[in-house]
Design an enzyme around this catalytic site. Structure first.
Site, PDB file in Angstrom:
ATOM      1  N   ASP A 145       0.756  -1.243   0.000  1.00 24.61           N
ATOM      2  CA  ASP A 145       0.000   0.000   0.000  1.00 24.61           C
ATOM      3  C   ASP A 145       0.793   1.305   0.000  1.00 24.61           C
ATOM      4  N   CYS A 203     -21.769  -2.595 -18.446  1.00 27.04           N
ATOM      5  CA  CYS A 203     -22.243  -2.322 -17.073  1.00 27.04           C
ATOM      6  C   CYS A 203     -21.739  -0.959 -16.575  1.00 27.04           C
ATOM      7  N   CYS A 206     -21.592   0.643 -10.817  1.00 27.66           N
ATOM      8  CA  CYS A 206     -20.821   1.321  -9.761  1.00 27.66           C
ATOM      9  C   CYS A 206     -20.879   2.844  -9.952  1.00 27.66           C
ATOM     10  N   CYS A 210     -22.514   5.214  -6.920  1.00 26.73           N
ATOM     11  CA  CYS A 210     -21.604   5.980  -6.059  1.00 26.73           C
ATOM     12  C   CYS A 210     -22.336   7.200  -5.466  1.00 26.73           C
ATOM     13  N   CYS A 226     -14.503  10.997  -3.119  1.00 20.47           N
ATOM     14  CA  CYS A 226     -14.721   9.617  -2.669  1.00 20.47           C
ATOM     15  C   CYS A 226     -14.861   9.562  -1.140  1.00 20.47           C
ATOM     16  N   CYS A 253     -15.692   3.244   2.402  1.00 18.73           N
ATOM     17  CA  CYS A 253     -16.965   3.044   1.691  1.00 18.73           C
ATOM     18  C   CYS A 253     -16.819   1.820   0.795  1.00 18.73           C
ATOM     19  N   CYS A 256     -19.374   0.932  -4.272  1.00 19.44           N
ATOM     20  CA  CYS A 256     -19.114   0.554  -5.663  1.00 19.44           C
ATOM     21  C   CYS A 256     -18.790  -0.937  -5.803  1.00 19.44           C
ATOM     22  N   CYS A 260     -21.339  -4.413  -7.535  1.00 24.32           N
ATOM     23  CA  CYS A 260     -20.683  -5.011  -8.704  1.00 24.32           C
ATOM     24  C   CYS A 260     -21.128  -6.468  -8.887  1.00 24.32           C
TER      25      CYS A 260
HETATM   26  C1  B12 Z   1      -4.564   6.714  -3.168  1.00 26.09           C
HETATM   27  C2  B12 Z   1      -5.356   5.459  -2.955  1.00 26.09           C
HETATM   28  C3  B12 Z   1      -6.714   5.587  -2.725  1.00 26.09           C
HETATM   29  C4  B12 Z   1      -7.462   6.887  -2.955  1.00 26.09           C
HETATM   30  C5  B12 Z   1      -7.699   7.053  -4.478  1.00 26.09           C
HETATM   31  C6  B12 Z   1      -8.292   5.795  -5.130  1.00 26.09           C
HETATM   32  C7  B12 Z   1      -8.201   5.748  -6.632  1.00 26.09           C
HETATM   33  N1  B12 Z   1      -9.089   5.010  -7.235  1.00 26.09           N
HETATM   34  O1  B12 Z   1      -7.317   6.331  -7.232  1.00 26.09           O
HETATM   35  C8  B12 Z   1      -8.735   6.652  -2.095  1.00 26.09           C
HETATM   36  C9  B12 Z   1      -8.486   7.164  -0.686  1.00 26.09           C
HETATM   37  C10 B12 Z   1     -10.004   7.291  -2.634  1.00 26.09           C
HETATM   38  C11 B12 Z   1      -8.782   5.128  -2.068  1.00 26.09           C
HETATM   39  C12 B12 Z   1      -9.943   4.426  -1.850  1.00 26.09           C
HETATM   40  C13 B12 Z   1      -9.998   3.035  -1.840  1.00 26.09           C
HETATM   41  N2  B12 Z   1      -8.967   2.194  -1.849  1.00 26.09           N
HETATM   42 CO1  B12 Z   1      -7.160   2.759  -2.169  1.00 26.09          CO
HETATM   43  N3  B12 Z   1      -5.320   3.116  -2.645  1.00 26.09           N
HETATM   44  C14 B12 Z   1      -4.720   4.200  -2.964  1.00 26.09           C
HETATM   45  C15 B12 Z   1      -3.249   3.922  -3.335  1.00 26.09           C
HETATM   46  C16 B12 Z   1      -2.363   4.282  -2.148  1.00 26.09           C
HETATM   47  C17 B12 Z   1      -2.783   4.623  -4.613  1.00 26.09           C
HETATM   48  C18 B12 Z   1      -3.804   4.516  -5.759  1.00 26.09           C
HETATM   49  C19 B12 Z   1      -3.457   5.404  -6.895  1.00 26.09           C
HETATM   50  O2  B12 Z   1      -2.301   5.523  -7.247  1.00 26.09           O
HETATM   51  N4  B12 Z   1      -4.463   6.050  -7.505  1.00 26.09           N
HETATM   52  C20 B12 Z   1      -4.281   6.849  -8.686  1.00 26.09           C
HETATM   53  C21 B12 Z   1      -4.877   6.067  -9.870  1.00 26.09           C
HETATM   54  C22 B12 Z   1      -4.642   6.835 -11.174  1.00 26.09           C
HETATM   55  O3  B12 Z   1      -4.170   4.872  -9.920  1.00 26.09           O
HETATM   56  P1  B12 Z   1      -4.893   3.456  -9.773  1.00 26.09           P
HETATM   57  O4  B12 Z   1      -6.048   3.580  -8.877  1.00 26.09           O
HETATM   58  O5  B12 Z   1      -3.886   2.425  -9.437  1.00 26.09           O
HETATM   59  O6  B12 Z   1      -5.468   3.270 -11.230  1.00 26.09           O
HETATM   60  C23 B12 Z   1      -4.788   2.582 -12.272  1.00 26.09           C
HETATM   61  C24 B12 Z   1      -5.822   2.096 -13.278  1.00 26.09           C
HETATM   62  O7  B12 Z   1      -7.102   2.601 -12.984  1.00 26.09           O
HETATM   63  C25 B12 Z   1      -5.261   2.501 -14.591  1.00 26.09           C
HETATM   64  N5  B12 Z   1      -6.088   3.435 -15.337  1.00 26.09           N
HETATM   65  C26 B12 Z   1      -6.574   4.592 -14.938  1.00 26.09           C
HETATM   66  N6  B12 Z   1      -7.266   5.163 -15.932  1.00 26.09           N
HETATM   67  C27 B12 Z   1      -7.208   4.333 -16.965  1.00 26.09           C
HETATM   68  C28 B12 Z   1      -7.741   4.451 -18.238  1.00 26.09           C
HETATM   69  C29 B12 Z   1      -7.481   3.447 -19.123  1.00 26.09           C
HETATM   70  C30 B12 Z   1      -8.036   3.588 -20.466  1.00 26.09           C
HETATM   71  C31 B12 Z   1      -6.698   2.316 -18.715  1.00 26.09           C
HETATM   72  C32 B12 Z   1      -6.402   1.228 -19.661  1.00 26.09           C
HETATM   73  C33 B12 Z   1      -6.184   2.211 -17.415  1.00 26.09           C
HETATM   74  C34 B12 Z   1      -6.461   3.235 -16.582  1.00 26.09           C
HETATM   75  O8  B12 Z   1      -4.022   3.169 -14.401  1.00 26.09           O
HETATM   76  C35 B12 Z   1      -3.892   3.554 -13.058  1.00 26.09           C
HETATM   77  C36 B12 Z   1      -2.435   3.476 -12.659  1.00 26.09           C
HETATM   78  O9  B12 Z   1      -1.974   2.143 -12.728  1.00 26.09           O
HETATM   79  C37 B12 Z   1      -3.295   2.367  -3.577  1.00 26.09           C
HETATM   80  C38 B12 Z   1      -2.006   1.620  -3.212  1.00 26.09           C
HETATM   81  C39 B12 Z   1      -0.950   1.780  -4.302  1.00 26.09           C
HETATM   82  N7  B12 Z   1       0.269   2.076  -3.913  1.00 26.09           N
HETATM   83  O10 B12 Z   1      -1.245   1.641  -5.469  1.00 26.09           O
HETATM   84  C40 B12 Z   1      -4.508   1.923  -2.703  1.00 26.09           C
HETATM   85  C41 B12 Z   1      -5.401   0.817  -3.287  1.00 26.09           C
HETATM   86  C42 B12 Z   1      -5.632   1.107  -4.735  1.00 26.09           C
HETATM   87  N8  B12 Z   1      -6.696   0.982  -2.534  1.00 26.09           N
HETATM   88  C43 B12 Z   1      -7.269  -0.115  -2.285  1.00 26.09           C
HETATM   89  C44 B12 Z   1      -8.541  -0.203  -1.646  1.00 26.09           C
HETATM   90  C45 B12 Z   1      -8.947  -1.560  -1.103  1.00 26.09           C
HETATM   91  C46 B12 Z   1      -9.365   0.929  -1.548  1.00 26.09           C
HETATM   92  C47 B12 Z   1     -10.858   0.969  -1.134  1.00 26.09           C
HETATM   93  C48 B12 Z   1     -11.685  -0.225  -1.616  1.00 26.09           C
HETATM   94  C49 B12 Z   1     -10.944   1.112   0.417  1.00 26.09           C
HETATM   95  C50 B12 Z   1     -12.333   1.348   0.950  1.00 26.09           C
HETATM   96  N9  B12 Z   1     -13.217   0.364   0.976  1.00 26.09           N
HETATM   97  O11 B12 Z   1     -12.646   2.418   1.398  1.00 26.09           O
HETATM   98  C51 B12 Z   1     -11.322   2.296  -1.788  1.00 26.09           C
HETATM   99  C52 B12 Z   1     -11.819   2.072  -3.225  1.00 26.09           C
HETATM  100  C53 B12 Z   1     -12.230   3.331  -3.899  1.00 26.09           C
HETATM  101  C54 B12 Z   1     -12.089   3.229  -5.409  1.00 26.09           C
HETATM  102  N10 B12 Z   1     -13.196   3.114  -6.120  1.00 26.09           N
HETATM  103  O12 B12 Z   1     -10.968   3.247  -5.922  1.00 26.09           O
HETATM  104  C55 B12 Z   1      -6.510  -1.304  -2.822  1.00 26.09           C
HETATM  105  C56 B12 Z   1      -7.164  -1.772  -4.131  1.00 26.09           C
HETATM  106  C57 B12 Z   1      -7.347  -3.248  -4.269  1.00 26.09           C
HETATM  107  C58 B12 Z   1      -8.000  -3.591  -5.586  1.00 26.09           C
HETATM  108  N11 B12 Z   1      -8.718  -4.701  -5.608  1.00 26.09           N
HETATM  109  O13 B12 Z   1      -7.877  -2.890  -6.571  1.00 26.09           O
HETATM  110  C59 B12 Z   1      -5.055  -0.682  -2.996  1.00 26.09           C
HETATM  111  C60 B12 Z   1      -4.233  -1.319  -4.121  1.00 26.09           C
HETATM  112  C61 B12 Z   1      -4.342  -0.856  -1.635  1.00 26.09           C
HETATM  113  C62 B12 Z   1      -3.811  -2.264  -1.423  1.00 26.09           C
HETATM  114  N12 B12 Z   1      -2.530  -2.412  -1.210  1.00 26.09           N
HETATM  115  O14 B12 Z   1      -4.549  -3.219  -1.450  1.00 26.09           O
HETATM  116  N13 B12 Z   1      -7.599   4.606  -2.303  1.00 26.09           N
HETATM  117  S1  SF4 Z   2     -16.713  -2.516 -11.872  1.00 26.72           S
HETATM  118 FE1  SF4 Z   2     -18.436  -3.915 -11.593  1.00 26.72          FE
HETATM  119  S2  SF4 Z   2     -20.186  -2.552 -11.251  1.00 26.72           S
HETATM  120 FE2  SF4 Z   2     -18.561  -1.296 -12.114  1.00 26.72          FE
HETATM  121  S3  SF4 Z   2     -18.940  -1.314 -14.306  1.00 26.72           S
HETATM  122 FE3  SF4 Z   2     -17.498  -2.974 -13.889  1.00 26.72          FE
HETATM  123  S4  SF4 Z   2     -18.772  -4.779 -13.647  1.00 26.72           S
HETATM  124 FE4  SF4 Z   2     -20.125  -3.010 -13.430  1.00 26.72          FE
HETATM  125  S1  SF4 Z   3     -15.700   3.956  -2.487  1.00 27.53           S
HETATM  126 FE1  SF4 Z   3     -17.770   4.853  -2.331  1.00 27.53          FE
HETATM  127  S2  SF4 Z   3     -17.500   7.031  -2.725  1.00 27.53           S
HETATM  128 FE2  SF4 Z   3     -15.611   6.001  -3.393  1.00 27.53          FE
HETATM  129  S3  SF4 Z   3     -15.910   5.600  -5.561  1.00 27.53           S
HETATM  130 FE3  SF4 Z   3     -16.658   3.781  -4.498  1.00 27.53          FE
HETATM  131  S4  SF4 Z   3     -18.843   4.181  -4.168  1.00 27.53           S
HETATM  132 FE4  SF4 Z   3     -17.910   6.125  -4.685  1.00 27.53          FE
END
Ligand code: B12
Ligand code: SF4
Ligand code: SF4
Length: 435
Positions: A145, A203, A206, A210, A226, A253, A256, A260
């Site tokens: 993480d 789909c 999510c 949200c 978020c 939260c 989402c 799913c």
């Molecule tokens: C900052 C962070 C957050 C932030 C931002 C989340 C976000 N979605 O960016 C906040 C605080 C909101 C958050 C929330 C959560 N988080 Co968080 N978070 C992180 C952290 C530290 C960095 C994520 C990050 O860099 N985000 C920036 C975005 C740009 O990067 P990314 O999410 O990895 O997205 C990638 C893809 O989406 C892809 N991508 C993006 N756009 C596009 C477009 C195209 C066309 C393509 C092909 C790809 C693509 O590229 C991105 C970079 O690789 C990681 C740990 C880590 N070091 O990676 C944990 C991590 C992502 N979180 C995790 C978890 C469990 C959660 C929550 C479920 C916790 C909760 N229940 O409250 C929620 C989920 C919310 C959500 N819908 O994402 C897990 C995810 C596990 C998984 N199955 O994916 C991680 C990996 C932690 C871990 N070690 O397990 N989190």
């Molecule tokens: S992540 Fe799950 S809920 Fe969201 S669009 Fe994909 S299949 Fe549907």
């Molecule tokens: S964790 Fe909750 S607030 Fe964040 S993107 Fe998912 S549904 Fe939205």
């Protein structure tokens, strides 16, 4: 499976031996990828440029390191990506339509995954070193993480699953209730194939579900919206436009992921580490309001919830109480009004104002007389002016024509129905007003 050239059957067998060891250490999935350039780093940079990271400043600092895993360990050749299934609680969402229950995101209900996964990773590292699979301790790294790795990309490249539209990685059988971690080693191991073949299709559940419209487009989450960010990462007050949308989530939260379809058949974990800890199940929101610092430390020892600190958790509780109309909710908010933490009082004031009950108006007036924090005074004034209908003409006129300095003055016996606050003599602004 297509293998990268230069790997022989013995290499593949070695990889399977490592995978087996990882699984025996308590990981539910183990995959392999190389430590080369990341393919989605540009998405990460764009996300930062949009300002989606909010106040998570460390993410900006990490940005260049996230271009490749070799930026954190230059001799790294292989990333062993692992995942743990933490799905332990199949509580139907309907139950939580009861707005008096406090909700924690599932990952936070058991032990702190940073500690648990780190311990398992260290065991893994020890084993790898014993087997001669890295040149030495310094030629390995373990992350969960907080390190500067693109964890979702690494797991995707190692074959775990695809990026859902909510941006969580989804495994076709395990679903998305997965926590990710990695071991970096300086030995070349044949990589697995990046996951392909399944995606979300048409789909959009999510995105629609949200509560705060944080999923701004496919795979893009604006963290500033978020609930997970607002209730955990944000240390100060929660922006007003989101407060009424947070419902009864007091830590993170899961909405989402709950909606799913790929999580419908997600298997429950057998691992007791993730089970709901004592004192968290079916806890009413008002059960938290008397939580002392000592209670907080005891209840959340070795728990991820510690991250919000006591004041952050109680801030979230106050917001959640705003939408709960059980009589105990009002008592809970009254206790919040007396909390030593300004942050808690501030959100209690907002919640009382939001409820638009007559009784909250009198509570707010009473608080205005004794409140010492300027921020809270402003919040009370806003709450009272937005409740114009229930204020008397005289009070309304007074509130509308006078801003903070006069609120302070009132607190120090200069207002229409002055209080007598002992701390008034230390207040510079009051002295000025009095002078
Ligand atoms: C900052 C962070 C957050 C932030 C931002 C989340 C976000 N979605 O960016 C906040 C605080 C909101 C958050 C929330 C959560 N988080 Co968080 N978070 C992180 C952290 C530290 C960095 C994520 C990050 O860099 N985000 C920036 C975005 C740009 O990067 P990314 O999410 O990895 O997205 C990638 C893809 O989406 C892809 N991508 C993006 N756009 C596009 C477009 C195209 C066309 C393509 C092909 C790809 C693509 O590229 C991105 C970079 O690789 C990681 C740990 C880590 N070091 O990676 C944990 C991590 C992502 N979180 C995790 C978890 C469990 C959660 C929550 C479920 C916790 C909760 N229940 O409250 C929620 C989920 C919310 C959500 N819908 O994402 C897990 C995810 C596990 C998984 N199955 O994916 C991680 C990996 C932690 C871990 N070690 O397990 N989190
Ligand atoms: S992540 Fe799950 S809920 Fe969201 S669009 Fe994909 S299949 Fe549907
Ligand atoms: S964790 Fe909750 S607030 Fe964040 S993107 Fe998912 S549904 Fe939205």
């Amino acid at each position: 499976m297509k293998e990268v050239p230069n790997f022989n059957e013995a290499d593949v067998q070695l990889r399977e031996k490592i995978r087996k060891q990882g699984l025996s250490l308590g990981f539910d999935w183990v995959g392999f990828t190389d430590a080369a350039e990341n393919l989605t780093h540009h998405h990460y940079e764009k996300w930062l440029d949009e300002g989606f990271a909010g106040e998570m400043h460390y993410l900006y600092k990490h940005s260049s390191h996230k271009a490749s895993s070799q930026k954190v360990l230059d001799c790294a050749q292989t990333v062993i990506a692992v995942a743990c299934n933490y799905f332990h609680d199949g509580t139907p969402s309907k139950k939580f339509q009861d707005s008096s229950l406090s909700r924690f995101s599932r990952y936070s209900m058991g032990e702190d995954y940073h500690l648990v996964l780190k311990e398992r990773l260290e065991e893994f590292r020890k084993w790898l070193l014993k087997e001669g699979l890295a040149s030495g301790f310094e030629q390995t790294r373990v992350y969960v993480d907080t390190g500067p790795l693109l964890e979702r990309e690494l797991a995707w490249r190692a074959g775990l699953g695809w990026f859902g539209k909510h941006s969580n990685l989804i495994h076709p059988k395990l679903g998305s209730w997965l926590l990710l971690a990695e071991v970096l080693i300086d030995t070349k191991i044949p990589p697995d194939q990046p996951f392909s073949g399944i995606d979300c299709g048409s789909c959009t559940r999510c995105i629609e579900a949200c509560p705060t419209e944080a999923i701004v487009s496919d795979r893009q989450v604006d963290a500033r919206r978020c609930i997970s960010y607002l209730t955990i990462e944000l240390k100060d007050s929660i922006p007003k436009q989101f407060r009424s949308k947070i419902q009864n989530w007091i830590f993170g939260c899961d909405v989402c992921q709950e909606v799913c379809p790929w999580n419908r058949k997600a298997p429950k974990t057998e691992d007791s580490t993730w089970k709901t800890r004592k004192g968290l199940k079916d806890r009413k929101l008002w059960d938290w309001v008397r939580l002392s610092q000592e209670d907080f430390s005891n209840q959340f020892r070795k728990s991820s919830v510690k991250r919000t600190k006591r004041k952050g958790l109680l801030r979230n509780v106050m917001i959640a109480l705003s939408a709960c109309f059980h009589p105990q909710a009002l008592s809970g908010l009254q206790i919040g009004l007396k909390d030593a933490e300004e942050l808690v009082r501030l959100h209690s004031v907002w919640a009382l104002g939001f409820r638009k009950q007559k009784i909250s108006t009198s509570l707010l007036w009473r608080q205005l007389r004794i409140e010492t924090s300027e921020k809270v005074i402003i919040e009370i004034q806003e709450a009272l002016t937005s409740k114009k209908k229930s204020s008397s003409k005289r009070e309304r006129a007074w509130l509308l024509t006078r801003q903070v300095p006069l609120a302070l003055a009132r607190k120090h016996r200069l207002g229409p129905s002055g209080g007598n606050h002992p701390r008034s003599s230390n207040n510079r602004r009051t002295k000025l007003l009095q002078g």
